[in-house]
Every structure is written in C-alpha cells, then in structure tokens.
Design an enzyme around this catalytic site. Structure first.
Site, PDB file in Angstrom:
ATOM      1  N   LYS A   1       7.365   4.177  -4.825  1.00  0.00           N
ATOM      2  CA  LYS A   1       7.686   2.904  -5.441  1.00  0.00           C
ATOM      3  C   LYS A   1       8.404   3.064  -6.778  1.00  0.00           C
ATOM      4  O   LYS A   1       9.445   2.443  -7.011  1.00  0.00           O
ATOM      5  CB  LYS A   1       6.385   2.126  -5.645  1.00  0.00           C
ATOM      6  CG  LYS A   1       6.553   0.810  -6.313  1.00  0.00           C
ATOM      7  CD  LYS A   1       5.222   0.327  -6.818  1.00  0.00           C
ATOM      8  CE  LYS A   1       4.770   1.169  -8.008  1.00  0.00           C
ATOM      9  NZ  LYS A   1       3.598   0.629  -8.676  1.00  0.00           N
ATOM     10  N   THR A   2       7.853   3.888  -7.635  1.00  0.00           N
ATOM     11  CA  THR A   2       8.438   4.044  -8.962  1.00  0.00           C
ATOM     12  C   THR A   2       9.860   4.600  -8.863  1.00  0.00           C
ATOM     13  O   THR A   2      10.764   4.197  -9.587  1.00  0.00           O
ATOM     14  CB  THR A   2       7.572   4.973  -9.826  1.00  0.00           C
ATOM     15  OG1 THR A   2       6.224   4.543  -9.732  1.00  0.00           O
ATOM     16  CG2 THR A   2       8.016   4.930 -11.267  1.00  0.00           C
TER      17      THR A   2
ATOM     18  N   ASP B   1       7.249  -5.000 -11.624  1.00  0.00           N
ATOM     19  CA  ASP B   1       6.421  -3.983 -10.983  1.00  0.00           C
ATOM     20  C   ASP B   1       5.004  -4.525 -10.793  1.00  0.00           C
ATOM     21  O   ASP B   1       4.575  -5.402 -11.540  1.00  0.00           O
ATOM     22  CB  ASP B   1       6.405  -2.740 -11.887  1.00  0.00           C
ATOM     23  CG  ASP B   1       5.844  -1.536 -11.171  1.00  0.00           C
ATOM     24  OD1 ASP B   1       5.688  -1.594  -9.937  1.00  0.00           O
ATOM     25  OD2 ASP B   1       5.556  -0.526 -11.845  1.00  0.00           O
ATOM     26  N   GLU B   2       4.288  -4.008  -9.816  1.00  0.00           N
ATOM     27  CA  GLU B   2       2.879  -4.390  -9.595  1.00  0.00           C
ATOM     28  C   GLU B   2       2.706  -5.906  -9.539  1.00  0.00           C
ATOM     29  O   GLU B   2       1.810  -6.465 -10.161  1.00  0.00           O
ATOM     30  CB  GLU B   2       1.981  -3.820 -10.710  1.00  0.00           C
ATOM     31  CG  GLU B   2       2.083  -2.324 -10.905  1.00  0.00           C
ATOM     32  CD  GLU B   2       1.222  -1.526  -9.929  1.00  0.00           C
ATOM     33  OE1 GLU B   2       0.756  -2.100  -8.919  1.00  0.00           O
ATOM     34  OE2 GLU B   2       1.043  -0.326 -10.168  1.00  0.00           O
TER      35      GLU B   2
ATOM     36  N   GLN C   1      -3.347  -3.480  -2.838  1.00  0.00           N
ATOM     37  CA  GLN C   1      -3.860  -2.834  -4.048  1.00  0.00           C
ATOM     38  C   GLN C   1      -4.129  -3.838  -5.160  1.00  0.00           C
ATOM     39  O   GLN C   1      -4.169  -3.481  -6.338  1.00  0.00           O
ATOM     40  CB  GLN C   1      -2.887  -1.760  -4.532  1.00  0.00           C
ATOM     41  CG  GLN C   1      -2.821  -0.569  -3.593  1.00  0.00           C
ATOM     42  CD  GLN C   1      -2.002   0.566  -4.166  1.00  0.00           C
ATOM     43  OE1 GLN C   1      -2.401   1.197  -5.138  1.00  0.00           O
ATOM     44  NE2 GLN C   1      -0.848   0.822  -3.581  1.00  0.00           N
TER      45      GLN C   1
ATOM     46  N   ARG D   1      -5.870   7.747  -3.128  1.00  0.00           N
ATOM     47  CA  ARG D   1      -5.590   8.611  -4.282  1.00  0.00           C
ATOM     48  C   ARG D   1      -5.550  10.073  -3.857  1.00  0.00           C
ATOM     49  O   ARG D   1      -5.056  10.928  -4.569  1.00  0.00           O
ATOM     50  CB  ARG D   1      -6.648   8.471  -5.391  1.00  0.00           C
ATOM     51  CG  ARG D   1      -6.749   7.115  -6.073  1.00  0.00           C
ATOM     52  CD  ARG D   1      -5.454   6.564  -6.503  1.00  0.00           C
ATOM     53  NE  ARG D   1      -4.920   5.660  -5.490  1.00  0.00           N
ATOM     54  CZ  ARG D   1      -3.666   5.238  -5.471  1.00  0.00           C
ATOM     55  NH1 ARG D   1      -2.822   5.637  -6.383  1.00  0.00           N
ATOM     56  NH2 ARG D   1      -3.233   4.436  -4.516  1.00  0.00           N
TER      57      ARG D   1
END
Length: 777
Positions: free
Chosen positions: A55-56, A242-243, A277, A624
């Site tokens: 994503k980043t 973002d997010e 998330q 994770r």
DNA sequence: CCCCTGTTCGTTTTT
DNA sequence: CGAACAGGGG
C-alpha cells in the site's frame, strides 16, 4: 505562487522513453493492480489494500508519478495521513523517489494540515495566527476550572468524562449548537451543552484550539467562507488519503468540503484503506466512510490489492478465514504466489497466564538459538495489563525486550513544565501555561495569590501575565509576593526579548537555569530527578534543529511521539492496536481467551459491532506475521487481582483447521480442552511434569548461577565470587535507582556496599540483597 | 506545603 | 491486586 503557473512538459528523458514505449523506472516491479492504482490519477479512486499488499509503495509511487509526469506541481498535491509516523515515512520515500521537487506536496496528518490552514485564516474563526494548540492535560485543567465555576461536583462528574464527550462530539463534527439535546443534557444534569459553549468561549479568550478544533474550526472556516474554500479548491489538484478506514466524521466532512471543487464524479480524490483493518471505531472512526465511498463519489474506480508479499499461505488462510465471519465487508481475499504454505499457525492452551509467559519465553529462546534475531519477533496483546507477566518472565530469563507504547516523552511532567515556560514566552496570553509554572519551582505563590491574579484578569479581561503586571503596581499583594512576581514578569520580558535572537535550544537551557527549575531538580533527592534532568537535556537537543521558538512549539503540539532509536536486539511487546502497519517474522498472539480477546467490554458496550471490531483486531494480529504465528490461551488468568478461568477465544474456533496445529501443554488440572478435547492427544506423557524443568527455567537458573558464580548462596560466598567476576568493575547501579527483584518486586536503592545493596522495596520493606538478584526497574 | 492514607477503578490511542 | 488520585492531616 507557482501553483497556478502553467506546467512545463516532461523533460527530454521521459519523452524519449515514452516514444520507445518504455515505462518509467518507478513502475517496474509493480503488479497490474498496483500499477493501475498508480496510473489512475483522474477521478475518484478507492484502493482497497489488504495487509502486506504494498500500500505505502503505491501511495508514494503515485505521487512520484504525478510529479514526474508534471501532472501537478508538488504544492498542488495534498496527501493526508493519520499519524505523524506515516506522514514522515511518506515524506522520506517521496524524497528518495523524486530528488528534485517543484514545491513540496502538502503531506501531513489531518491535524497538522488543518493547523497550517487555520494559521493562515485564523481571524475568520476568532483566533489569532499565533494560537496555541492545547494538549489533553491543558484541556482537563480548563474543564476543571469550568466545572468549579459551575459548582459541579467533580467527583460525580469527572472532567475526564466531559473531555471524552467533547472529543466524541468534535469527532462527529458537532459544534456546540449542533449537539443533540439528549447528548448535551446528560452531563451534570443538563449542563453539558452549556459547558461546551463555555469551553469554546474560553478557548477563544486563551487564543487556543484543542485537537478537535483544528478540524472543526477548519470545517467552519470552509463553510462560512466560500471564497477561502474556493482558494483551496483551486490549489489542490490531487488529494490522497491514507488509512481511510480510520477517518471519523469530522475528517470526512473536511475531505468532502475540499473535494467539492468539482462534481463528485470528477474529484481527483484517492483514498487508500482496508475496511478489515478498521480498529479505531471506539475513538470515533467510521468504517462507514470507506464502505460508502462509491456512493459518495459516483463512478469511483475501485482497485483491490490482494496479492500479499508478506506472509505465508497458511497465515493468509488463517487471517482470511477468521475475517470472513464479519458481515458488512467490502470483501477481499489475500493470496500469495509462494508455493510453500509455510509453518501452520500454532495454537496452545496452557494452564495459566504465568505458564503462557514461560511458553513464549521458551519459544523465543528456541528461535533465537536457530539464528533468528529478537528484533524479528513480537508479542501482541489485547490490553497492556497482559504485558506485565511477560516482562517479569523475560527479566528472569535475561531476555532482552522492548515495550512499545507507554508514557511518551512529551507527556512527562518536566517536559511539559519546560514547554509551559516556552509557551508563555511565545504566547503571553497562554494562561494555562502560566498557571502551570507560576509556582514551579516553588516561589511561595500559593492559591491565594493566584486567585487574586485570576480575579484581576477576569475583571480587566486580560491574560494572567498582563494581570500580574497590573497587580505588582498596586498595594493589593503582600510585599514578598509582589517582589517575586515583579521579578518573574521581568524575567519573562527578558526571555521574550532574547527569544528573538537566541536559538530555541539555548533559550530553553537559559530559562530552565534562570527560573530555578534546574536548582529544583538538583535539590530533589528522589529517584526520578536524574532522569528528569536527562530528559530536559534531550529536549534541548531535540530543539537544535528548530530555528524559531514558534516553529518548535507548533511541531511539538502536533507531534507527540518520540522516535525510538533503540538499536539493541530485543523482542517487542505491544498491543495489537499499536502493531498495525508493522511486520515480524514471528508473532506471538497471547491471551486468546473469551473475555480478554475478544474483550468482554467491547462486546458489552458495542454488541455485534464490537465483536466485529475485535475480529478485525485478530485479523490485524495474524497478518503481522511473515513466517509464523503462534497463538496461545490460558485457562486461568488473574484479572483485578483474582483468578478467573476462561475458555479459548471464539476466534480460535474460526481458524481453518488445516492451517492450524494445536498443541497442548497438558495441564494436571484438566480444565477446558480445545474443540471438545481434540487436543488431548498432544498431552505430555506425564501430566504432572514440573513446569520448573522446562528449558527456559533451566536457562534462567543457569544464568543466575553464572552471574553469581558457583559458591554457596551466602552473602559472604557470593561477595567473593562477585568480586572475582567483576574485577575492578564497580557496581552498575547507583543510589536511588529503581530496581526490580523477583521476590520483593520494585524498590529503590538506599545504599551500596560492594555488590550488597540495601533496597527499599515498595511492598516488602527495606532489605539487603545482592546485586545479582536484581535488575534495573 | 508536602506526605501519607484511603478510595476508586480497572481496554484499545492519535492528534 | 495495585496504580493513580484526591483529600486530609501534620
């Protein structure tokens, strides 16, 4: 301003490349979906990016692409994140990818960008451009004053509770006039609504804004001043968020306003997020924002990133299977091309939480022996009370660990005191800062003096510092106080004068010295004072990169986190919440018991929605892990001091059986089996086998033996052994150090004789113990 | 004004 | 059970 100048075409290089149909380098290595997300620059776009799907990289490459293709000047791009960490990461990557920038994109948190906008138009929302940003501490103190003024019993109606309500209202974008009667009527028998009005009025007097206001006042600014909003419509050609799943209503409104420059179907707004998330519903995040994006921006393109580059197939399968139990998802399924499914997820049920800590410790040491670094491992817990037992166990084992979270640097008392001095220098109207330091260090200015100053300030409608100036010219104060205050005012004038020429880091040192703050710390014999001095030094060091006091204060009020530059190899212990965005080769997920995880409170308070958020937390936890995920549950756990038994988390039942291996540390106490006792075949041959014979325990014993030599366990014998071991090395402890002892708990060192320490334990009283039995607390 | 004692309360955390 | 905090007493 460069914003409106025509954009030059791409320079020679890129054009030639395009003629040869060669793509720019930065697109190399992207998968088709990622590439699509980078290249779709026009119109609304929703990128659903699952965990570990790059994503980043997509976000930063997208910005790099816009700049490279000259689609916009840097300053015409707005990129919003939630945390400063994410913002600085993005800035770093953009700088790497685009070495020469024509104007920096606006990259920052909602709050920092709002603050930047507000400072430019402060007058329009009844503030001065130099307004202060209040932290939670200030906020609470302000509320307490209001409660007192209203004669509201603070015990019955705690300031914290009202702060929470304020926060919730502001998260929902509600101004005082917008708060529903049911909401405002609840607090203090109907005074809640009035308090909100009073609070806001007081902020204006103080020329201050709290965190919620940064957004809320920005929204008000846009709504009440269309010409200002239009300015930003012209300015920002592209917006990225973002997010997005973490956005709250106020943030949503903020974005909508900024995106309104064009019809919704043509807005160049790209939001990136993962509805699975979304774990911050409890602090106002609305998953609905992301679920609704397509109807908010009709014709929005939706790109799903599902190819995972992080975890094994087994881990992905486990995560996907669990999250599939949630309803109301946009629906994504992570996959990987790697053929090897990797280790199965392990689930182990143990007798109690102490044994869980032993188990985790053992496994960590085992992986360490296999060559894994401690840095590559993490233990993720639901709540921080679960950390303690782990920590104690790791101390016993001599296992290096690091706890993420906890009190932050800028929230420490001494730092806040220093900041209050600086704030008052920069902002003479900052009454909260004034109240904080008026008698710190002690100057003999007690409540009665402060009350007189406050009364004058109210009467004259001036800030406290100005009121003080007036008062020292009158006969109202006692001579001693008058002299003290006169000197103090003179000092502040002096500092303010120096602030114009002196770098902030030098100014703070001089202030701390001249105010007597350093003397106060020097005189303080308590354990913490040394650490406080060091923290203040650290503060001064952190200020070195700032040229102006104002610049530093702005930074500090928005960036409350400290960057942990800890280079040592250590296992990380943290909450599931703070693990979002991180990854580790090995992840331990402990405390998977119903009630602990999913948390009973979440389920009680938010019902099904609460449970679903807990499940998303499980999803975050599992994803994770890169190589292995090890889940555990205890049959018994101490909560609020008493032992409580629990059954394994319902999420365990939701794991796919063929990706999970169940092991059981057969307990002698029966208790609950897993899946109707399916795990019982894993029981050890001897259910009574002592847990004290586990490898971890043996190693702990070996460690202790090594440390103290093999002599008899007498004081004398030990002394000899130690002095041989240590040679000329002196004790690694100092008077006043806070230490931890396995049996006696935490204490403070009162005296040191060789390696014999006299320690004042908080619980056990004063004892003489050997250095080898304690560790730094 | 500071220290001590009793009371309360007990996720998650950013800005 | 234990930390954090408020309020009272010295």
């Amino acid at each position: 301003m460069a914003d409106t100048a025509p954009l030059p075409r791409p320079q020679g290089g890129p054009i030639t490349s395009q003629l040869h149909r060669r793509e720019p380098d930065y697109l190399a290595g992207l998968n088709p979906e990622q590439r699509d997300a980078v290249l779709t620059t026009e119109g609304p776009l929703l990128v659903l990016a699952g965990a570990g799907t790059g994503k980043t990289r997509v976000l930063t490459t997208r910005i790099a692409h816009m700049l490279n293709q000259r689609l916009a000047w840097g300053s015409q791009i707005l990129a919003v994140t939630f945390t400063n960490k994410a913002a600085s990461e993005m800035k770093k990557r953009i700088h790497e990818q685009v070495p020469s920038l024509d104007g920096l994109p606006w990259m920052g948190t909602f709050h920092s960008i709002s603050a930047r906008i507000l400072r430019q138009h402060a007058e329009l929302v009844d503030l001065k451009p130099t307004f202060t940003i209040l932290d939670t501490d200030d906020q609470i103190r302000l509320i307490k004053q209001l409660l007192e003024a209203e004669n509201i019993d603070e015990k019955r109606w705690p300031a914290r509770q009202f702060a929470g309500m304020l926060d919730a209202w502001k998260n929902r974008g509600l101004l005082p006039k917008d708060v529903p009667a049911a909401d405002s009527g609840y607090f203090a028998n109907g005074k809640g609504g009035k308090l909100y009005y009073d609070y806001q009025a007081r902020l204006k007097v103080l020329n201050a804004a709290d965190f919620g206001d940064l957004l809320l006042e920005c929204i008000r600014l846009f709504r009440e001043n269309p010409e200002v909003l239009a300015e930003y419509h012209r300015k920002f050609k592209y917006m990225l968020v973002d997010e997005y799943q973490d956005s709250n209503t106020a943030q949503y409104l903020w974005l909508r306003l900024l995106a309104q420059g064009k019809p919704a179907s043509e807005a160049n707004i790209c939001v990136v997020g993962d509805d699975d998330q979304s774990i911050y519903g409890w602090r106002g995040a609305e998953v609905d924002n992301i679920l609704r994006f397509e109807s908010d921006f009709p014709g929005a393109k939706v790109i799903k990133l599902e190819r995972n580059y992080r975890s094994t197939a087994n881990i992905l399968k486990a995560a996907s299977t669990v999250i599939a139990f949630n309803e109301g998802r946009l629906g994504k399924t992570l996959f990987t091309d790697v053929a090897d499914a990797g280790e199965p997820i392990s689930f182990t049920q143990v007798y109690d939480s102490e044994e869980e800590a032993r188990l985790v410790g053992e496994e960590i040491e085992q992986y360490q022996r296999q060559g894994e670094s401690l840095n590559s491992m993490a233990i993720l817990v639901r709540a921080s009370f679960q950390m303690r037992e782990l920590e104690e166990r790791f101390i016993t084992l001599g296992l290096n660990y690091r706890v993420v979270g906890g009190p932050r640097f800028y929230e420490r008392k001494e730092i806040r005191d220093a900041l209050a001095y600086l704030r008052l220098v920069a902002q003479p109207a900052d009454d909260l800062a004034f109240e904080r330091i008026i008698n710190v260090p002690k100057r003999g200015l007690g409540d009665s003096t402060v009350n007189m100053l406050t009364a004058t300030a109210r009467h004259q409608q001036v800030p406290l510092l100005s009121a003080t100036r007036l008062m020292v010219e009158t006969e109202d104060l006692k001579p001693k106080q008058r002299t003290t205050l006169r000197n103090l005012v003179a000092q502040f004038d002096n500092w303010a004068h120096r602030a114009e020429s002196l770098p902030p880091y030098q100014l703070v040192e001089q202030i701390l010295e001249e105010s007597g703050y350093m003397d106060m710390l020097a005189a303080d014999k308590s354990v913490e004072s040394q650490g406080r001095k060091e923290n203040l030094k650290e503060l001064s060091r952190a200020m070195e990169e700032f040229e102006t006091l104002g610049g530093f204060l702005e930074h500090i009020s928005l960036v409350m986190d400290r960057d942990n530059a800890d280079a040592s190899d250590a296992v990380t212990i943290m909450t599931l919440h703070s693990a979002k965005g991180l990854e580790f080769n090995t992840v331990f997920l402990t405390g998977w018991e119903d009630g602990t995880f999913p948390s009973q409170r979440s389920m009680d308070e938010s019902g099904r929605a609460g449970l679903e958020e807990e499940r998303r937390l499980a999803y975050v936890g599992i994803t994770r892990g890169r190589k292995r995920v090890r889940i555990s549950a205890a049959q018994n756990r101490r909560i609020h001091g008493l032992w409580q038994s629990a059954i394994p988390s319902r999420f365990i039942d939701e794991l796919p059986p063929d990706a999970v291996e169940v092991t059981d540390r057969g307990s002698a106490y029966g208790g609950y089996g897993y899946g109707g006792g399916a795990a019982s075949r894993f029981n050890k041959a001897d259910p009574f086998e002592s847990v004290y014979e586990t490898p971890g325990w043996q190693r702990a014993r070996a460690n202790q033996a090594n440390r103290r030599g093999s002599g008899p366990l007498t004081i004398e014998g030990d002394l000899v052994a130690r002095s041989v071991d240590l040679g000329n090395q002196s004790s690694s402890y100092a008077l006043g150090d806070r230490v931890f002892h396995l049996k006696f708990g935490y204490g403070e060192i009162m005296s040191i004789e060789g390696n014999k320490l006299t320690i004042d334990f908080e619980k056990a009283g004063t004892k003489k113990v050997l250095e080898s039995f304690i560790s730094k607390g």
